[in-house]
Structures are given as structure tokens and as C-alpha cells.
Write an enzyme that holds these catalytic residues in place. Sequence first.
Site, short mmCIF file in Angstrom:
data_model
loop_
_atom_site.label_atom_id
_atom_site.label_comp_id
_atom_site.label_asym_id
_atom_site.label_seq_id
_atom_site.Cartn_x
_atom_site.Cartn_y
_atom_site.Cartn_z
N CYS A 28 0.82 -1.23 -0.03
CA CYS A 28 -0.07 0.03 0.02
C CYS A 28 0.88 1.22 -0.07
O CYS A 28 0.33 2.18 -0.38
CB CYS A 28 -0.86 0.08 1.28
SG CYS A 28 -2.17 -1.01 1.14
N ASP A 59 2.24 2.61 2.70
CA ASP A 59 2.41 3.07 4.01
C ASP A 59 2.00 1.87 5.14
O ASP A 59 1.24 1.23 5.08
CB ASP A 59 1.92 4.33 4.24
CG ASP A 59 0.37 4.30 3.71
OD1 ASP A 59 -0.14 3.46 3.52
OD2 ASP A 59 0.05 5.67 3.69
N CYS A 116 5.27 8.17 3.56
CA CYS A 116 5.77 9.22 3.02
C CYS A 116 6.04 10.42 4.24
O CYS A 116 5.80 9.85 5.44
CB CYS A 116 4.74 9.75 2.15
SG CYS A 116 3.27 10.12 2.93
N CYS A 164 -3.13 9.35 5.86
CA CYS A 164 -1.86 9.03 6.87
C CYS A 164 -2.60 9.24 8.14
O CYS A 164 -2.18 8.74 9.03
CB CYS A 164 -1.07 10.18 6.64
SG CYS A 164 -0.16 10.05 5.06
#
Lengths: 402, 291
Positions: free
Chosen positions: B35, B37, B62, B106
Site C-alpha cells: 500500500c 504506508d 511518506c 496518513c
Amino acid sequence: MSSAYMDNNATTRVDPRVLETILPYFSEYYGNPSSMHSFGGDVGKRLEEARASVQALLGVEHDSEIIFTSCGTESDNTAILSALAIQPSRREIITSVVEHPAILSLCDHLERHEGYKVHYIPVDRLGRISMEAYAAALSEQVAVVSMMYANNETGTIFPVETMARMAKEKGALFHTDAVQAVGKIALNMQESAIDMLSLSGHKLHAPKGIGALYVRRGTRYRPMLRGGHQERGRRAGTENTTGIIALGLAADMALEHMEYENTVVRALRDRLEAGILAQVPYAFANGDPEHRLPNTASISFEYIEGEAILMLLSRVGIAASSGSACTSGSLEPSHVLRAMDIPYTAAHGTIRFSLSRETTEAEVDLVIAQTPPIIEQLRRLSPYWGANGPILTDNAFAPVYA
Amino acid sequence: MWDYTDKVKDLFFNPKNTGVLEEANAVGEVGSISCGDALRLMLKVDPDTDVILDARFQTFGCGSAIASSSALTELIKGKTLDEALKITNQDIAEFLGGLPPEKMHCSVMGAEALHAAIANYRGEEWADDHEEGALVCKCFAIDSALIEKVARENHLSTVEEITFYTKAGGGCQSCHEQIEDILAAVNGSAPLPVVAAKPAAKAAPAPMTMVQKIQKISAVIDEMRPQFQMDGGNIELVDVDGDTVMVAMSGSCMNCQSSGITISGIQERLMLTLGRPVRVVPASMPQAVGV
């Protein structure tokens, strides 16, 4: 702070000589080249000189074979749409899985909304096109083949001449997106089987907003933009005079530097790649080592993510780009790396360093010195990395969803 | 380059609470390398007081993923587990001074890791019901997976309906072509032409005061409550913030596999009653009742 610009495949700096040359065409000779007064100055003449320069860079026989456009994407779209328009009975297109979005999203659109069948030819682990699959897809039904000359992410060069000859045997037109290749690979369209070729100014030290499409004489053509008589009616719209003049000079300079690109720049690229790989474990270079642009290094750093690498590189003055699509908001890694079957563990952490004739040894040294500690720093944060390297076995990190 | 806030940059360049927490007694792992992350959250929880004494993370991802993880650990340290469970992804984003819409996932990953870690500590199963697609509507941060799901479950066929149900496409409208494409794929047909004029009868509802709005929402939930009680659960209205309605579910609804669908059902009813798009979100993971 010292810095290193290693993102020349994204765009290049306008050469100072180019900038200086075009400035008067903003301030003094701003007339429309079509006008009958002196404010146009010698603009019309300068446009034709520029066309001759692009002609020379591509090894084109007639200057009328060059059409100025606004960018590589416009050239690509024009070429494909024209090829389809003149052959309405042929309903198939061949391209590769690693093309630029300028081609891929157009093909996707044509497939879904216009009923065309598109063959996407796969590549292998080094990014080399499958010639078997290509030969199998070619038929009398194919209107146009569009294959990039060199890949923007890995630098891998396709055997476009051979492919163009094969297309010709089936009566299909052959277009190549040569945006990354022009200025780095010597071209001679007079002896080529390629029918159409796209290029973009800002990849070779001209400004953004200027491109060109080569269309071989005798190739039937339909314009995308209709309107005025400009470009012999094949691309209407007032000429981007400053852009065209800039592209002409940039083409002259690219021709002068062709050997430099393939010797000095290549050596710098090789040094950068070897310098990093010698220091960083679990890292490898992507692309076809035998057939690759001299300026491009694509390096995968396993178990970390590209955007994080770029942010840390940027903080120490290094500009590069990532194959990871996190930079574009989607979580899928680059379609090019996935097509090459680069494992996810590496695809997300792939960085492209792209050099130019302006790249210095000091810049390369900066990258070689700064990159390894950044990779180490991010790996210390990574759940996939332990004290002694990757941890992907047994009681490895096993998150809830995949 | 993303327009990250200084706080995001600071927590990325100088992340807090990183590395392995040896004495962790609660671990939550979410995401995956495919994915792009993944996050491992490690907590040291005081068994007597349920207070989170220490929190550390390891993140593959990231800049904003690393900053979100760092923010999460800062937010939860010193809190009890129940207090920590009230933290939402919005709180993480707020702590960071905001995130670009493309990067909100995130913060979602952070909240999920927290829930997973606490479930791990309590010996519960934590199931993720979250699916992610490409971002379609940048104004309201709605991705293709959500649009597809809502279109399928509710048999939607026009962009207008998608906007009504999800808000997607209700801002700058640049994404309408993409929404039409999703609808065409879901409905297995050519995209439908955009309906030009709304029927006159469907005039905009008269503006409502906040009190009227809350009363209406409350009435709908009261009306639906018996259905939940029949299944051994309950539902309460917690708060209304603009067009976001926060509800708490308890009892058997809590771990119900289909709680996502339950929520979309309530949402559907509320939108019909109110005549405007609303979003129903669980207020927090509710406290375990009677244990």
C-alpha cells in the site's frame, strides 16, 4: 548552501544564452509574425531559422515536416488522433505499458469511449519491450503504434527503428514519444521508418510551453486545432514566437552537446550510481544497462518510501524525483516500476536522479555523500528494518490489512 | 511538492518517539508495504490505571505518514486508554495544522493503529473495514472506493446523487468526468447524460436553525433505535458539527461487522429527512459496557 539539481528528466534550466536571445522578442519585436508592420521585426524569419535548427537536430529532410506545438503532450495527442482520423477502418492501437500518461490516458479514453482496441505491450524486469508480444499484436487492423523512444523513469531505450519497420509491413503508422531522447540520442529521420515523433522544448534547456511534432512528408494528417493558417494550417493558433525561437537555439546547442552528453554526462551518471550503490545495501539500479539514456539513474532503496527520501534530500539541497506515486496522492507505486515487476518493497523507495550537460562533478559528489545517511536514517524508522537489515521473515511485521 | 505545514515538516525532520519500545504491552500494526504506508505503534500501558506511559512508532511511508505517527504518539502519551480512544484522525490532522486532502489517509492510518494497539492490549479482535481508492474529489477528500461503494449500495446513477450522498463533486466540480466513469463502471453501462434541470418540485429546503436540525436528527435516531435494540445494541447522538453527525454505538453494534453499513443506513435516512448531504461518523470507539 551547496545544491544539486538532479531532476532534468522533469525539466531543465533554460540555457542563459537562450533566455538572452528571446528577451527582445517579448519587449521589442513583439509583433505578430503574420502582421504587415515592422513590430513583427524579423520574427517570421527567426521562426523559419528555428524550424531549420529542429530539422537539423532530428535529421529531417524537409522543414515543412516540423510542426510547432505547445508541448510533448499536445504532440502525442495530435499524432495519435490524426492517425486514427485518416484510417477510420482500422480500430486498433498498439502501445507499451510504460508510456507517459500523455499516451496512456489518451489510449484509455479511446478504449473506453471510442471503442478502440488497445494492445498494451509488456516489458521485462529491465524495462525491455516484449518483441514477441509486439509482433503478435501487429495486424492490418492496427491504425497506429506509439512507442516511447526512451523511458522517462528508467532511461531504457526501445528498439523503435525495428518496431517502426515491423509496423510498416502491416501498413500501420508509427509514432514515437521521443521527449526524453531528443538531444541525447543522435537521430536521422531521413533514414528512419518512423512516421511521427514528439519532442518537448523544456527537456532540452528551452522554456516550458513549446514542443514540436515531426510528421514525415507523405503521411496523411488531420490537425487537432483548427483555426488560422499557422504551421501551414496543421496547428492553428498564434505562434509562440519566443518559445519557437528558444527551441531553435536549444536544438542547435543540443546538437553541439550530443557527444558531451554521451561521454561526460554518462560518466558522471555512472559515477553517481556506482558511488551510491557501493555504500547502500539493499539498493539496486533499474533499467536496461545495455540500452539506457546517458543521463538517467533510477535507484531503488528497499524498505523505505520515496517521498520521505525526497524531502530529506531536498533539505540538503538535492533535487530528485521518485518513482513512487505517493507524490501524486495515490498509493500505487509508479506504473513503470510495477510493469517491470519491481517488488513493492523496492518500488515505493525508488529515486530517479537525472543529469544534464550542466551537472557538475561537485553536484554528483554531494549526492554521493548525502544519500547514504538519509537512507540509513529512514530505515531506522521503518518497521521492515531491524538492527541487521530487513526483517521480513517469521515473526515479521504483520499488519492487519494488506 | 506538497504544501505541508511547518508542524508536519518539523515532525518529519525531527520525529518524536521513534524506534522499538522493548517493554511494550500493546502493539498495533496497520498498512502494508504494497500500500505504500505501514505503521507499527507500540504502547506501554500501566495495567492498574490503563494510562499510556510510553508510546513509540516505526513507520514505512511518506513525510506526512511519519509526521502523523509522531503526532499520534505525542497525543496519546499520558492518557488513559479510554481517553486515547476518543482521538480521531481529525485530531491528528489538527495537531499537525492540517494535511493536504490527498494525505488525510496518513492520519486515518494513525487512528487505526491506535485502535489496533488497544484492541491488542484488551485481547480483542480488531477488524479494519477501510478500503482506499484513488482520490477523486479533492475538495471533500472522497476517494473512488467510497464513491463506488455508495453507488453500488444505493443504486445511484447520476453525479448529482453521488454529490448528495458523499459530497464528492460538490465543490469545484472538476471531478465530474471521473465520477461519471465510476458510475458507468458500477452500472455497467455508458455514462448517463448529466441531468440539466432539477425538477421544480425539488426546490431547496427552507433553511433550518441548528436546533431544528438537531431535533430532526434526534427524532430519526429515536425512530431507528428499536431496530438496534432488537439486535441487542444501542445508538446515541453525540454531537452535530455542520454536516457531520457523530453517533455512539454500543452493545452488540460495537463489534458488529456491518456497523459500517448501519452507519450508512442512518446517513441515508438523515439525508432524506434533512434534504441535504450529511456524514455520519462514529464518535469514538465506545467504552466496553459492563466488563
